[in-house]
Design an enzyme around this catalytic site. Structure first.
Site, PDB file in Angstrom:
ATOM      1  CG  ASP A 172     -89.840  13.051 -26.492  1.00  0.00           C
ATOM      2  OD1 ASP A 172     -89.205  14.122 -26.548  1.00  0.00           O
ATOM      3  OD2 ASP A 172     -89.300  11.977 -26.157  1.00  0.00           O
ATOM      4  CE  LYS A 201     -92.061   9.653 -24.690  1.00  0.00           C
ATOM      5  NZ  LYS A 201     -90.773   8.965 -24.499  1.00  0.00           N
ATOM      6  CB  SER A 231     -87.224  -0.318 -25.372  1.00  0.00           C
ATOM      7  OG  SER A 231     -88.036   0.842 -25.465  1.00  0.00           O
ATOM      8  CB  THR A 234     -89.637   7.086 -27.886  1.00  0.00           C
ATOM      9  OG1 THR A 234     -90.024   6.906 -26.523  1.00  0.00           O
ATOM     10  CG2 THR A 234     -89.871   8.529 -28.290  1.00  0.00           C
TER      11      THR A 234
END
Length: 326
Positions: A172, A201, A231, A234
């Site tokens: 990102d 992102k 999680s 990304t």
């Protein structure tokens, strides 16, 4: 010097203590009915240089908030009982992600946490790979020490490359500087050919978007670098894009492996060949136990933190430890 390790950080604490050359100082933590608790040093801290380690990543027993309050109370107790200097060692600093206002009436939680540490009399805070180093340094009025993992990752990246060209990719826009620094460090410390890439992102109200992919990864060993994996969404999104653009292999690196239940996708996808994190939080070891077949490598950060503490206590150079330019 006194080095305390609060409950929940014992494994990393043992590694740091080994680097320091002596065992952690004794302390007591007691829980009371109704959810209250107390913690105190079991040895004198008067006129001592006190370092306190705690893991601020929540688990099934203790929330992030509970761990943070326990650390704050213990630091305050050390200050109340005459410590000459009090340093909080929080390898993965809680609430580092909310460092600016992006919506109307947003909090700036990073600054609020800094104010809590300052309110209990902390002289210095030590962390590893802050989410945003500028926001971290600007939030605190006390001394800040920022350790990074670039040199810890270099041997593993060199081994993965095995003589092939490497591309460092930020998943990102916020991680561009982190990726650039890793690229520069690898170029300085090795003879590898290093490229650079970026995945766009944007996140708004929990929805992630952005399709821009910059950089050439075709035929290269791609290293996706981030400060943390929770999680894994990304990282996975960036890995899949790298595969679509012809990457020979894709490897994810992050200082903090905070894996939650959704991270199971990372351990089963074919888009990622391996994942490397440090043992900055016990969550990484829990993930390794829960998924023994996972392509997960845990790199020790205890020696780096131990060396930093030794230098801070004796007046040594942190810049030299990290290989920073003069």
């Amino acid at each position: 010097m006194r080095f305390f390790v609060l409950n929940g950080a014992e494994e990393l604490g043992a590694s740091i203590a080994a680097a320091l050359g002596h065992a952690p100082a004794p302390h007591e933590e007691r829980d009371f009915e109704g959810g209250e608790h107390k913690a105190r040093p079991l040895t004198s801290v008067r006129d001592e240089d006190v370092f306190v380690l705690h893991d601020l990543v929540g688990d099934a027993r203790f929330s992030v908030n509970d761990r943070l309050v326990r650390l704050l109370f213990f630091l305050a107790a050390c200050r109340d009982h005459g410590a000459a200097r009090v340093t909080a060692v929080t390898p993965c600093l809680a609430y580092g992600r909310k460092d600016r206002q992006t919506k109307a009436r947003d909090p700036v939680t990073t600054r609020y946490v800094a104010q809590l540490f300052e309110a209990v009399g902390v002289d210095r805070i030590v962390t590893v790979d802050a989410h945003n180093i500028a926001a971290f340094q600007n939030a605190f009025r006390c001394e800040t020490v920022h350790l990074d993992t670039r040199r810890l990752f270099t041997p593993t990246i060199r081994q993965l490359a095995n003589g092939r060209p490497v591309t460092i990719l930020s998943p990102d826009g916020g991680g561009i500087k982190r990726a650039q620094l890793l690229k520069a460090s690898l170029e300085t410390d090795t003879d590898m050919k290093i490229g650079f890439g970026l995945m766009e992102k944007r996140r708004s109200r929990g929805v992630v978007s952005g399709d821009l992919f910059a950089g050439s990864v075709e035929g290269t060993v791609v290293v996706i670098i981030d400060d943390m994996i929770v999680s894994g969404g990304t990282i996975l999104r960036a890995a899949e894009a790298c595969r679509e653009h012809g990457a020979a292999s894709v490897h994810a690196f992050a200082a903090h492996g905070m894996f939650d239940s959704a991270a199971v996708r990372l351990f089963s996808t074919d888009a990622i060949d391996s994942i490397a994190v440090t043992d900055s939080t016990a969550a990484a070891a829990r993930a390794k136990t829960a998924f023994p077949a996972a392509r997960l490598d845990i790199i020790g950060v205890g020696d780096l933190i131990g060396q930093a503490i030794t230098r801070l206590h004796s007046g040594g150079s942190i810049a030299d430890l990290l290989g920073m330019e003069e």
